[in-house]
Design a protein around this motif. Structure first.
Motif, PDB file in Angstrom:
ATOM      1  N   MET A 189       0.849  -1.192   0.000  1.00 39.89           N
ATOM      2  CA  MET A 189       0.000   0.000   0.000  1.00 39.89           C
ATOM      3  C   MET A 189       0.885   1.242   0.000  1.00 39.89           C
ATOM      4  SD  MET A 189      -2.748   1.230   2.915  1.00 39.89           S
ATOM      5  CE  MET A 189      -3.719  -0.263   2.753  1.00 39.89           C
ATOM      6  N   SER A 190       0.560   2.222  -0.845  1.00 39.91           N
ATOM      7  CA  SER A 190       1.314   3.468  -0.900  1.00 39.91           C
ATOM      8  C   SER A 190       0.378   4.598  -1.301  1.00 39.91           C
ATOM      9  CB  SER A 190       2.475   3.365  -1.891  1.00 39.91           C
ATOM     10  OG  SER A 190       1.981   3.155  -3.202  1.00 39.91           O
ATOM     11  N   GLY A 191       0.802   5.827  -0.971  1.00 38.03           N
ATOM     12  CA  GLY A 191       0.007   6.994  -1.317  1.00 38.03           C
ATOM     13  C   GLY A 191      -1.272   7.127  -0.514  1.00 38.03           C
ATOM     14  N   HIS A 192      -1.363   6.441   0.616  1.00 43.72           N
ATOM     15  CA  HIS A 192      -2.566   6.487   1.432  1.00 43.72           C
ATOM     16  C   HIS A 192      -2.421   7.536   2.536  1.00 43.72           C
ATOM     17  CE1 HIS A 192       0.279   3.820   3.408  1.00 43.72           C
ATOM     18  NE2 HIS A 192      -0.363   4.020   4.547  1.00 43.72           N
ATOM     19  N   CYS A 193      -3.508   7.779   3.257  1.00 43.58           N
ATOM     20  CA  CYS A 193      -3.510   8.710   4.384  1.00 43.58           C
ATOM     21  C   CYS A 193      -3.712   7.925   5.678  1.00 43.58           C
ATOM     22  CB  CYS A 193      -4.614   9.748   4.240  1.00 43.58           C
ATOM     23  SG  CYS A 193      -4.407  10.862   2.844  1.00 43.58           S
ATOM     24  N   ILE A 194      -2.943   8.274   6.693  1.00 42.63           N
ATOM     25  CA  ILE A 194      -3.083   7.657   8.009  1.00 42.63           C
ATOM     26  C   ILE A 194      -3.810   8.643   8.914  1.00 42.63           C
ATOM     27  CG2 ILE A 194      -1.880   6.712  10.019  1.00 42.63           C
ATOM     28  CD1 ILE A 194       0.444   6.006   8.175  1.00 42.63           C
ATOM     29  N   VAL A 195      -4.897   8.194   9.538  1.00 38.73           N
ATOM     30  CA  VAL A 195      -5.660   9.028  10.471  1.00 38.73           C
ATOM     31  C   VAL A 195      -5.587   8.378  11.838  1.00 38.73           C
ATOM     32  CG1 VAL A 195      -7.904  10.016  11.043  1.00 38.73           C
ATOM     33  CG2 VAL A 195      -7.204   9.813   8.646  1.00 38.73           C
ATOM     34  N   CYS A 196      -5.131   9.137  12.835  1.00 41.55           N
ATOM     35  CA  CYS A 196      -5.019   8.635  14.203  1.00 41.55           C
ATOM     36  C   CYS A 196      -6.170   9.191  15.028  1.00 41.55           C
ATOM     37  CB  CYS A 196      -3.685   9.049  14.828  1.00 41.55           C
ATOM     38  SG  CYS A 196      -2.248   8.481  13.884  1.00 41.55           S
ATOM     39  N   GLY A 197      -7.048   8.295  15.475  1.00 43.99           N
ATOM     40  CA  GLY A 197      -8.214   8.712  16.238  1.00 43.99           C
ATOM     41  C   GLY A 197      -9.480   8.591  15.423  1.00 43.99           C
ATOM     42  N   LEU A 198     -10.508   7.961  16.005  1.00 41.15           N
ATOM     43  CA  LEU A 198     -11.782   7.793  15.306  1.00 41.15           C
ATOM     44  C   LEU A 198     -12.923   8.310  16.192  1.00 41.15           C
ATOM     45  CD1 LEU A 198     -12.522   6.706  12.503  1.00 41.15           C
ATOM     46  CD2 LEU A 198     -13.162   4.543  13.577  1.00 41.15           C
ATOM     47  N   GLY A 199     -12.680   9.461  16.816  1.00 43.55           N
ATOM     48  CA  GLY A 199     -13.744  10.136  17.543  1.00 43.55           C
ATOM     49  C   GLY A 199     -14.605  10.925  16.574  1.00 43.55           C
ATOM     50  N   ASP A 200     -15.291  11.949  17.073  1.00 44.38           N
ATOM     51  CA  ASP A 200     -16.177  12.733  16.215  1.00 44.38           C
ATOM     52  C   ASP A 200     -15.433  13.352  15.042  1.00 44.38           C
ATOM     53  OD1 ASP A 200     -18.188  12.066  17.891  1.00 44.38           O
ATOM     54  OD2 ASP A 200     -18.400  14.025  18.828  1.00 44.38           O
ATOM     55  N   VAL A 201     -14.283  13.977  15.333  1.00 43.09           N
ATOM     56  CA  VAL A 201     -13.519  14.650  14.278  1.00 43.09           C
ATOM     57  C   VAL A 201     -12.855  13.631  13.366  1.00 43.09           C
ATOM     58  CG1 VAL A 201     -11.646  16.266  13.803  1.00 43.09           C
ATOM     59  CG2 VAL A 201     -13.146  16.644  15.767  1.00 43.09           C
ATOM     60  N   GLY A 202     -12.212  12.635  13.954  1.00 44.35           N
ATOM     61  CA  GLY A 202     -11.531  11.621  13.156  1.00 44.35           C
ATOM     62  C   GLY A 202     -12.472  10.877  12.228  1.00 44.35           C
ATOM     63  N   TYR A 203     -13.653  10.572  12.710  1.00 45.24           N
ATOM     64  CA  TYR A 203     -14.643   9.859  11.884  1.00 45.24           C
ATOM     65  C   TYR A 203     -15.029  10.689  10.665  1.00 45.24           C
ATOM     66  CZ  TYR A 203     -18.935   7.333  10.680  1.00 45.24           C
ATOM     67  OH  TYR A 203     -19.908   6.624  10.024  1.00 45.24           O
ATOM     68  N   ARG A 204     -15.261  11.989  10.857  1.00 41.31           N
ATOM     69  CA  ARG A 204     -15.615  12.858   9.735  1.00 41.31           C
ATOM     70  C   ARG A 204     -14.450  12.984   8.750  1.00 41.31           C
ATOM     71  NH1 ARG A 204     -20.919  12.700   9.506  1.00 41.31           N
ATOM     72  NH2 ARG A 204     -21.936  13.515  11.359  1.00 41.31           N
ATOM     73  N   ILE A 205     -13.244  13.045   9.266  1.00 36.42           N
ATOM     74  CA  ILE A 205     -12.072  13.137   8.390  1.00 36.42           C
ATOM     75  C   ILE A 205     -11.944  11.882   7.532  1.00 36.42           C
ATOM     76  CG2 ILE A 205      -9.545  13.169   8.383  1.00 36.42           C
ATOM     77  CD1 ILE A 205      -9.696  14.989  10.854  1.00 36.42           C
ATOM     78  N   VAL A 206     -12.095  10.718   8.161  1.00 39.17           N
ATOM     79  CA  VAL A 206     -11.977   9.451   7.441  1.00 39.17           C
ATOM     80  C   VAL A 206     -13.052   9.347   6.366  1.00 39.17           C
ATOM     81  CG1 VAL A 206     -12.174   6.946   7.670  1.00 39.17           C
ATOM     82  CG2 VAL A 206     -10.854   8.255   9.341  1.00 39.17           C
ATOM     83  N   GLU A 207     -14.284   9.708   6.712  1.00 44.77           N
ATOM     84  CA  GLU A 207     -15.369   9.637   5.735  1.00 44.77           C
ATOM     85  C   GLU A 207     -15.104  10.562   4.550  1.00 44.77           C
ATOM     86  OE1 GLU A 207     -20.239  10.051   5.587  1.00 44.77           O
ATOM     87  OE2 GLU A 207     -19.073  11.395   6.866  1.00 44.77           O
ATOM     88  N   LEU A 208     -14.635  11.777   4.821  1.00 44.01           N
ATOM     89  CA  LEU A 208     -14.399  12.738   3.745  1.00 44.01           C
ATOM     90  C   LEU A 208     -13.249  12.288   2.845  1.00 44.01           C
ATOM     91  CD1 LEU A 208     -15.435  15.373   2.614  1.00 44.01           C
ATOM     92  CD2 LEU A 208     -13.907  16.605   4.163  1.00 44.01           C
ATOM     93  N   LEU A 209     -12.193  11.750   3.432  1.00 45.94           N
ATOM     94  CA  LEU A 209     -11.094  11.224   2.611  1.00 45.94           C
ATOM     95  C   LEU A 209     -11.582  10.089   1.719  1.00 45.94           C
ATOM     96  CD1 LEU A 209      -8.198  11.194   5.243  1.00 45.94           C
ATOM     97  CD2 LEU A 209      -8.207  12.490   3.106  1.00 45.94           C
ATOM     98  N   HIS A 210     -12.408   9.227   2.275  1.00 46.19           N
ATOM     99  CA  HIS A 210     -12.942   8.114   1.476  1.00 46.19           C
ATOM    100  C   HIS A 210     -13.831   8.631   0.351  1.00 46.19           C
ATOM    101  CE1 HIS A 210     -15.584   4.627   0.597  1.00 46.19           C
ATOM    102  NE2 HIS A 210     -14.482   3.926   0.820  1.00 46.19           N
ATOM    103  N   ARG A 211     -14.626   9.674   0.610  1.00 45.70           N
ATOM    104  CA  ARG A 211     -15.490  10.248  -0.424  1.00 45.70           C
ATOM    105  C   ARG A 211     -14.668  10.894  -1.542  1.00 45.70           C
ATOM    106  NH1 ARG A 211     -19.606  14.228   2.265  1.00 45.70           N
ATOM    107  NH2 ARG A 211     -20.383  14.298   0.113  1.00 45.70           N
ATOM    108  N   LEU A 212     -13.438  11.305  -1.222  1.00 40.84           N
ATOM    109  CA  LEU A 212     -12.537  11.861  -2.231  1.00 40.84           C
ATOM    110  C   LEU A 212     -11.818  10.781  -3.026  1.00 40.84           C
ATOM    111  CD1 LEU A 212     -10.947  14.834  -0.241  1.00 40.84           C
ATOM    112  CD2 LEU A 212     -12.373  15.028  -2.289  1.00 40.84           C
ATOM    113  N   GLY A 213     -12.020   9.522  -2.648  1.00 37.06           N
ATOM    114  CA  GLY A 213     -11.359   8.429  -3.349  1.00 37.06           C
ATOM    115  C   GLY A 213      -9.985   8.099  -2.808  1.00 37.06           C
ATOM    116  N   GLU A 214      -9.630   8.655  -1.640  1.00 34.22           N
ATOM    117  CA  GLU A 214      -8.335   8.377  -1.033  1.00 34.22           C
ATOM    118  C   GLU A 214      -8.379   7.082  -0.229  1.00 34.22           C
ATOM    119  OE1 GLU A 214      -5.701  10.154  -1.605  1.00 34.22           O
ATOM    120  OE2 GLU A 214      -6.622  11.870  -2.599  1.00 34.22           O
ATOM    121  N   THR A 215      -7.270   6.367  -0.215  1.00 36.87           N
ATOM    122  CA  THR A 215      -7.136   5.171   0.622  1.00 36.87           C
ATOM    123  C   THR A 215      -6.769   5.615   2.037  1.00 36.87           C
ATOM    124  OG1 THR A 215      -6.374   3.899  -1.283  1.00 36.87           O
ATOM    125  CG2 THR A 215      -5.971   2.963   0.893  1.00 36.87           C
TER     126      THR A 215
END
Length: 554
Positions: free
Chosen positions: A1-27
Motif C-alpha cells: 500500500m502506498s500513497g494512502h492517508c493515516i488518520v489517528c483517532g476515530l472520535g467525532d472529528v476523526g470519523y468525519r475526516i476518514v469519511e471525507l477522505l474516502h469520499r474523495l477516493g483516497e485510501t
C-alpha cells in the motif's frame, strides 16, 4: 500500500475526516485505541482498514504503512497525544506531511514553525466562525484570515439580496466587490462559474467569497438601536423579578404570600376593633411587621395575633432584604472583577462553555456583539476567562428560569453548544418556547438528523463542529498553504494561499486549468498576466462521492 492517508483517532472529528477522505477516493488507514462499535463497523464496511491500538507505538505506525503514506492526520481527543504522534512520525519520516489537532492555537503556530509540522489546527477554532455567523443570521459557511484581512464564504439567494439588480457575475464583482465562487440553480449541481459574463437568474444561489467588511456592509448592515416601549421595559422588569422570585426557597415564598394576604385583614381588624382610620390602621400594621408594639390594652387574642404577625414580618423582611443584598453584591462584584453588565437586549446567549462555546464567545466579543454565557457547571475550565468577557449565568438552560436570567426574551439568538446533542436540542426548543422570535443555533453531530431538525422543528441552524472542521483537516493533508476548506453539496472547496511561481508567471488566470484565481495581492483578480511572486488566493474543487449514510440508504 502506498500513497494512502493515516488518520489517528476515530472520535467525532476523526470519523468525519476518514469519511471525507474516502469520499474523495483516497485510501485510508486508521489507528485508534478507542472506537464506538458502530463506527468501526461502518468504516470497515467501506473498505477502511482500522488498527486498534495506541498510535504512539512505532510498531503500529509502521504497520499502518508510514514509510509509504502521503500524509498523517493526528486527530485524537488529547492534545498531548497528538503532539507525541506528530513527533514520532516526523522522527521516523521527516518528509511526511503531518496535520495535527490542537486546541491551543498559539501553541499550534509555534509547533508549525519550530517542529516543521505541516499544519496544527483546532476544531473549535475552525467551527466557531460558522456558529457565530449562523447566530447573527448570515448564511456564512466559513471564515478565515489571509494577510491579516478577515474573509468570509457564504451563500446568498439572488432574489433576496442586493445582488438582485445585477445581470452578470461581472456586475456582481464590480458593483459589490464580492468574489463569486460558484452558482447553484434548481436541478443543477453547484459548480464554479465558467465566465464573468454568466447571466444570473432570480432563482440562483451564489457561493461568495468576500472581505468581511464588504459582506457586513451589504448583507448585515448595522441597524440603529431601537428604544424599547415603556410597557415592554416594565414587562421586562416583571420578568426579571419573577426570575429572582423563583430562585428563593418554596417555604419562604409561601410565608411571603401568606403575609400579603394577612396585611389587608389586619388593617381591617384594627380599623374595626380600635375604631382607627384606614391610614392609622395601615401604619400600625406596618409597625407591627417591624416588631413595634402597637398597644398594651388589647386582649390576649389580639396580642397573639400581633406576635404571629411580627414573626411572619421578620421572616419576610429578611427574605426581601437578602434578595436586595444579593442583587447589589452581585452588581458590585461584577464591577470589582471587571465583568461587563448584563445587556438590556440584542445579545446572543451562548450555552455550554466548552471548547466550541468558548471560541464562539471570543468571536462574538471580537465582533462587538453583546454576549451572555450560560453553563450548568459552576467550575467549568473556561468560565474564569469568559467571566471577564461576558456576563455568566449558572444553571440548566433547558429551564425557563435560567433562560430568563440570561435575558432570553430580549436576545437576538441562542447558540446551544454543549457536548450532548439531546441537551442542545432541548435548549433550542426551550428557547423557542420562551421567545418565539429568537434565532436558534444548535450543535448536532449527525448530519442527517441535523437536517431533519431544521426542517421539522423550526431550528434555524443545526451545525456540527466536526463536520465544519473536517474539510480543512483533509485539505491541509492533501494540499499546501490551505487557508480554509468546506463542503458545498457534492463538492469540496479548498481555498489555498500561495504565490504565483515561475510555472504560472505570464499566464492569465483564465488560462489555468483546474484552479480559480480569486485574489491577487488582496484585490479582485483580473485577467491580466500573472507576475512572479504575486500573493494569490486560489480556489480548488474536488468532486465528492455520496456520504456513507446516503450510500447505506441506497
Amino acid at each position: 500500500m502506498s500513497g494512502h492517508c493515516i488518520v489517528c483517532g476515530l472520535g467525532d472529528v476523526g470519523y468525519r475526516i476518514v469519511e471525507l477522505l474516502h469520499r474523495l477516493g483516497e485510501t485510508v488507514v486508521v489507528i485508534t485505541d478507542e472506537v464506538r462499535e458502530e463506527r468501526l463497523q461502518t468504516a470497515e464496511a467501506f473498505g477502511v482498514r482500522v488498527i486498534v491500538g495506541d498510535a504512539r507505538n512505532d510498531r503500529l505506525l509502521l504497520e499502518a504503512g508510514l514509510e509509504s503514506a502521503q500524509a498523517l492526520i493526528a486527530a485524537t481527543n488529547e492534545d498531548l497525544a497528538n503532539i507525541e504522534i506528530a513527533l514520532d512520525a516526523r522522527r521516523m519520516r521527516p518528509d511526511l506531511p503531518v496535520v495535527l489537532r490542537l486546541f491551543d492555537q498559539r501553541l499550534a503556530h509555534q509547533l508549525e514553525t519550530s517542529l516543521e509540522v505541516h499544519r496544527a489546527l483546532g476544531t473549535s477554532a475552525l467551527a466557531a466562525p460558522s456558529f457565530t455567523a449562523a447566530a447573527l443570521g448570515d448564511a456564512v459557511l466559513a471564515g478565515f484570515t489571509f494577510g491579516s484581512v478577515p474573509y468570509v464564504v457564504g451563500r446568498q439567494p439572488v432574489n433576496r439580496s442586493p445582488l438582485s439588480g445585477c445581470a452578470t457575475v461581472e456586475h456582481v464583482a464590480k458593483r459589490f466587490r464580492l468574489l463569486t465562487l460558484a452558482r447553484e440553480r434548481p436541478g443543477e449541481t453547484l459548480a464554479p462559474l465558467p465566465s464573468s459574463e454568466e447571466l444570473l437568474l432570480p432563482s440562483d444561489r451564489l457561493a461568495i467569497l468576500s472581505r468581511k467588511r464588504d459582506w457586513d456592509a451589504l448583507f448585515s448592515p448595522p441597524s440603529a438601536p431601537e428604544k424599547r416601549p415603556v410597557l415592554e421595559r416594565i414587562s421586562g422588569l416583571f420578568r426579571r423579578g419573577a426570575a429572582i422570585w423563583l430562585e428563593e426557597p418554596l417555604a419562604l415564598r409561601i410565608v411571603f404570600l401568606a403575609l400579603c394576604a394577612i396585611i389587608p385583614l389586619t388593617v381591617l381588624l384594627l380599623h374595626v376593633y380600635f375604631d382607627l382610620t384606614l391610614t392609622d390602621a395601615f401604619f400600625l400594621t406596618i409597625a407591627t411587621l417591624h416588631g413595634e408594639i402597637t398597644g398594651n390594652d388589647t386582649g390576649p387574642g389580639i396580642k397573639l395575633y400581633e406576635i404571629l404577625l411580627m414573626i411572619l414580618g421578620s421572616i419576610t423582611l429578611a427574605t426581601v432584604y437578602s434578595m436586595l443584598t444579593d442583587y447589589l453584591v452581585e452588581s458590585r462584584l461584577r464591577k470589582l472583577l471587571g465583568g461587563p453588565p448584563m445587556p438590556k437586549g440584542g445579545h446572543v446567549v451562548v450555552v455550554g462553555i466548552g471548547h466550541v462555546g468558548f471560541r464562539v464567545v471570543e468571536e462574538l466579543v471580537a465582533l462587538g456583539v453583546p454576549v451572555v454565557a450560560v453553563d450548568a457547571d459552576p467550575d467549568g475550565f473556561f468560565l474564569s476567562t469568559v467571566r471577564a468577557q461576558a456576563p455568566l449565568v449558572s444553571g440548566d438552560a433547558r429551564l425557563d428560569d435560567t433562560l430568563l436570567r440570561a435575558g432570553l426574551p430580549h436576545a437576538r439568538a441562542v447558540v446551544a453548544a454543549t457536548g450532548d446533542d439531546s441537551v442542545n436540542l432541548g435548549i433550542g426548543l426551550a428557547a423557542r418556547r420562551v421567545n418565539p422570535d429568537i434565532r436558534t443555533v444548535v450543535r448536532l453531530f449527525d448530519e442527517e438528523f441535523a437536517r431533519k431538525v431544521e426542517q421539522a422543528l423550526g431550528v434555524d441552524a443545526a451545525l456540527g463542529s466536526s463536520r465544519i472542521a473536517a474539510p480543512t483537516f483533509v485539505a491541509a493533508a492533501l494540499f499546501s498553504n490551505v487557508a480554509k476548506a468546506f463542503v458545498l453539496k457534492d463538492q469540496l472547496f479548498v481555498l489555498q494561499g500561495r504565490k504565483a511561481g515561475p510555472e504560472w508567471a505570464g499566464h492569465t488566470p483564465a488560462s489555468l486549468s483546474g484552479v480559480h484565481i480569486l485574489l491577487r495581492n488582496g484585490e479582485i483578480a483580473g485577467d491580466s498576466p500573472l507576475a512572479a511572486e504575486e500573493e494569490l488566493i486560489v480556489g480548488l474543487w474536488r468532486k465528492l462521492a455520496p456520504t456513507w449514510s446516503e450510500q447505506v440508504g441506497r
